[in-house]
Design an enzyme around this catalytic site. Structure first.
Site, PDB file in Angstrom:
ATOM      1  N   ASP A 226     -10.128   7.456  -7.836  1.00  0.00           N
ATOM      2  CA  ASP A 226     -10.275   8.464  -6.783  1.00  0.00           C
ATOM      3  C   ASP A 226     -11.766   8.714  -6.566  1.00  0.00           C
ATOM      4  OD1 ASP A 226     -10.423  10.732  -5.235  1.00  0.00           O
ATOM      5  OD2 ASP A 226      -8.864  11.832  -6.332  1.00  0.00           O
TER       6      ASP A 226
ATOM      7  N   HIS B 225       0.749  17.388  -6.362  1.00  0.00           N
ATOM      8  CA  HIS B 225       0.337  17.184  -7.766  1.00  0.00           C
ATOM      9  C   HIS B 225       0.742  18.363  -8.653  1.00  0.00           C
ATOM     10  CE1 HIS B 225      -2.858  14.082  -6.324  1.00  0.00           C
ATOM     11  NE2 HIS B 225      -1.727  13.502  -6.654  1.00  0.00           N
TER      12      HIS B 225
ATOM     13  N   HIS C  53      -9.877   1.144  -0.186  1.00  0.00           N
ATOM     14  CA  HIS C  53      -9.828   1.870   1.085  1.00  0.00           C
ATOM     15  C   HIS C  53     -11.217   1.769   1.704  1.00  0.00           C
ATOM     16  CE1 HIS C  53      -6.159   3.529  -0.473  1.00  0.00           C
ATOM     17  NE2 HIS C  53      -6.008   4.359   0.527  1.00  0.00           N
TER      18      HIS C  53
ATOM     19  N   GLU D  14     -11.826   3.909   6.519  1.00  0.00           N
ATOM     20  CA  GLU D  14     -10.702   4.730   7.025  1.00  0.00           C
ATOM     21  C   GLU D  14     -11.263   5.698   8.065  1.00  0.00           C
ATOM     22  OE1 GLU D  14      -8.585   6.795   3.911  1.00  0.00           O
ATOM     23  OE2 GLU D  14      -6.977   7.437   5.269  1.00  0.00           O
TER      24      GLU D  14
ATOM     25  N   HIS E 139       0.859  -1.203   0.000  1.00  0.00           N
ATOM     26  CA  HIS E 139       0.000   0.000   0.000  1.00  0.00           C
ATOM     27  C   HIS E 139       0.887   1.242   0.000  1.00  0.00           C
ATOM     28  CE1 HIS E 139      -3.951   1.966   1.623  1.00  0.00           C
ATOM     29  NE2 HIS E 139      -3.182   2.896   1.106  1.00  0.00           N
TER      30      HIS E 139
ATOM     31  N   GLY F 114      -8.806   8.016  -2.245  1.00  0.00           N
ATOM     32  CA  GLY F 114      -9.334   9.377  -2.275  1.00  0.00           C
ATOM     33  C   GLY F 114      -9.976   9.741  -0.951  1.00  0.00           C
TER      34      GLY F 114
ATOM     35  N   PRO G 296      -4.337   7.845 -12.531  1.00  0.00           N
ATOM     36  CA  PRO G 296      -3.963   8.422 -13.828  1.00  0.00           C
ATOM     37  C   PRO G 296      -4.425   9.884 -13.909  1.00  0.00           C
ATOM     38  CG  PRO G 296      -5.143   6.333 -14.094  1.00  0.00           C
ATOM     39  CD  PRO G 296      -5.258   6.706 -12.659  1.00  0.00           C
TER      40      PRO G 296
HETATM   41  C1  6MZ Z   1      -7.305   7.883   0.866  1.00  0.00           C
HETATM   42  C2  6MZ Z   1      -5.329   8.439  -0.152  1.00  0.00           C
HETATM   43  C3  6MZ Z   1      -4.671   8.447   1.091  1.00  0.00           C
HETATM   44  O1  6MZ Z   1      -2.538   8.627  -6.786  1.00  0.00           O
HETATM   45  O2  6MZ Z   1      -1.533  10.905  -6.984  1.00  0.00           O
HETATM   46  N1  6MZ Z   1      -4.414   8.755  -1.086  1.00  0.00           N
HETATM   47  N2  6MZ Z   1      -6.640   8.161  -0.258  1.00  0.00           N
HETATM   48  N3  6MZ Z   1      -6.757   7.899   2.096  1.00  0.00           N
HETATM   49  C4  6MZ Z   1      -5.440   8.186   2.255  1.00  0.00           C
HETATM   50  N4  6MZ Z   1      -4.943   8.228   3.523  1.00  0.00           N
HETATM   51  C5  6MZ Z   1      -4.060   9.203   4.021  1.00  0.00           C
HETATM   52  N5  6MZ Z   1      -3.373   8.738   0.870  1.00  0.00           N
HETATM   53  C6  6MZ Z   1      -3.234   8.913  -0.473  1.00  0.00           C
HETATM   54  O3  6MZ Z   1      -1.173   9.555  -4.893  1.00  0.00           O
HETATM   55  C7  6MZ Z   1      -1.860  10.481  -4.072  1.00  0.00           C
HETATM   56  C8  6MZ Z   1      -3.335  10.113  -3.994  1.00  0.00           C
HETATM   57  O4  6MZ Z   1      -3.512   8.888  -3.266  1.00  0.00           O
HETATM   58  C9  6MZ Z   1      -4.737   8.901  -2.532  1.00  0.00           C
HETATM   59  C10 6MZ Z   1      -5.377  10.257  -2.797  1.00  0.00           C
HETATM   60  O5  6MZ Z   1      -6.314  10.129  -3.841  1.00  0.00           O
HETATM   61  C11 6MZ Z   1      -4.190  11.119  -3.216  1.00  0.00           C
HETATM   62  O6  6MZ Z   1      -4.552  12.221  -4.006  1.00  0.00           O
HETATM   63  P1  6MZ Z   1      -1.337   9.482  -6.487  1.00  0.00           P
HETATM   64  O7  6MZ Z   1      -0.065   8.885  -6.956  1.00  0.00           O
END
Ligand code: 6MZ
Length: 364
Positions: free
Chosen positions: A150, A78, A212, A215, A24, A185, A112
């Site tokens: 997301d 981002h 997820h 959470e 993860h 997300g 993506p």
């Molecule tokens: C839910 C999370 C997260 O996809 O741009 N992301 N979603 N809960 C969390 N707990 C803290 N941590 C990260 O990586 C960043 C994206 O991963 C998801 C969110 O959509 C975040 O924008 P990428 O590589």
């Protein structure tokens, strides 16, 4: 059973030496300070103005913040990773960070993204895949990719993600590298139940699903998703067990389906979804003998590493070196690899544990 403790190697060193499995890890959440600084420099060279001076200003790594604040941080990151060259840099750096931690198998996940006039979603994913292939040739690591849906982006975007996942699954060059989908997300956004048709089709197309779930407390959503029987691994699952404000009904379903849970302790504590480590649901699931995988989630944002997560777990829940080695080895079963690849990985981790035992005299 022996305690597995050795006087020759301390627990911190052991956690680093241990061959590990990371299941993860969000790509953009995993950037080190060094990588962020590199991206800032690249932006400056490209003529960008008004950029903060240091990584600390940009993302304040390792700070406790609300879950909402975490999503603001992802937005900032981002902005720095909005082009193909940056995606190449972050993928390479993140994989190498995990290599340096003795991670032998890494399932990265990423959403993506399209940046008008700079990058299509296909270019984004192809860049990640190309770097994965190169890094696997250079280092002793196997890397696979999950495409993230997301939940804040809507069902249309999720269908698009599935379409891209199918495209790359079916190309010879990248065959089997995209092995599943992640649903992530902001858990306060949208309703996962609306995504069920996409998840159903993803499963029918041969993808594994890491979702997820719980959470934050959300019993009705969690129950509906669990009852769909589509979930192969649960991300977080903080509010499922009755010992951590879940319910017996949810516990029974997860046990019946034997769905492994990805445990992300620093993330949960720093984002405030779990109060402290003593209250963490890890202990309840461990008492159930349930399959658990220790993971980082966003090692950059939460200023951690997989070795540190193992160490934290060992200290908080009184785990021995032998317990940690078992957690590492059993994590192989929860990967999204095909059976034959899983067997090979199991053998190689087992062999490495044996070598570690002989080298250090640790009773594993
Ligand atoms: C839910 C999370 C997260 O996809 O741009 N992301 N979603 N809960 C969390 N707990 C803290 N941590 C990260 O990586 C960043 C994206 O991963 C998801 C969110 O959509 C975040 O924008 P990428 O590589």
């Amino acid at each position: 059973m022996d305690t597995g403790n050795s006087e020759s190697v301390d627990m911190k060193t052991f956690c680093k030496m241990l061959p590990k499995i990371e299941l993860h890890a969000h790509l953009n959440g995993s950037l080190s300070d060094a990588t962020i600084l590199r991206l800032l420099q690249d932006k400056r060279s490209a003529g960008a103005v008004d950029l903060p001076d240091s990584a600390e200003v940009v993302i304040k790594r390792g700070h406790n913040r609300t879950l909402e604040d975490c999503f603001t941080v992802f937005g900032i990151i981002h902005c720095l990773t909005d082009n193909v060259s940056a995606i190449e840099t972050i993928t390479r750096d993140v994989i190498q960070d995990f290599v340096a931690e003795n991670v032998r198998y890494l399932e990265l996940r990423t959403t993506p993204k399209v940046i008008p006039e700079k990058m299509t979603k296909e270019q984004y994913i192809e860049t990640v895949l190309n770097v994965m292939v190169e890094e696997m040739q250079r280092s002793d690591i196997i890397v696979r990719l999950l495409l993230s849906i997301d939940r804040a982006r809507g069902v249309g975007d999720a269908w698009d993600t599935l379409k891209i996942a199918k495209k790359y699954k079916n190309t010879n060059k990248y065959k089997d590298l995209v092995c599943g989908l992640d649903v992530s997300g902001n858990p306060n956004a949208g309703n996962l139940c609306e995504y069920l048709p996409v998840l159903q089709e993803a499963k029918e197309s041969g993808f594994k699903l890491a979702v997820h779930l719980a959470e934050i407390p959300n019993d009705s959503e969690t129950l509906a998703i669990l009852k769909s029987k589509l979930v192969d691994r649960i991300g977080h699952g903080s509010y499922i067990h009755p010992g951590s404000n879940g319910s017996h009904e949810m516990l029974q379903i997860v046990k019946q389906q034997s769905i492994p849970i990805e445990i992300c302790i620093s993330s949960n504590i720093m984002s405030g979804t779990v109060k402290n480590i003593a209250d963490h649901h890890f202990k309840h699931w461990r008492n159930e003998g349930h399959p658990l995988i220790i993971c980082t989630d966003d090692k950059g944002v939460f200023n951690t590493s997989l070795s540190e997560e193992f160490l934290m777990c060992a200290e908080a829940f009184k785990l021995s070196m032998s317990d940690l080695a078992t957690l590492s080895l059993t994590a192989v079963e929860s990967t999204f690899l095909a059976k034959e690849e899983k067997n090979l990985l199991h053998l190689s981790v087992q062999k490495e544990l044996q070598d570690l035992k002989e080298k250090t005299g640790i009773l594993l």
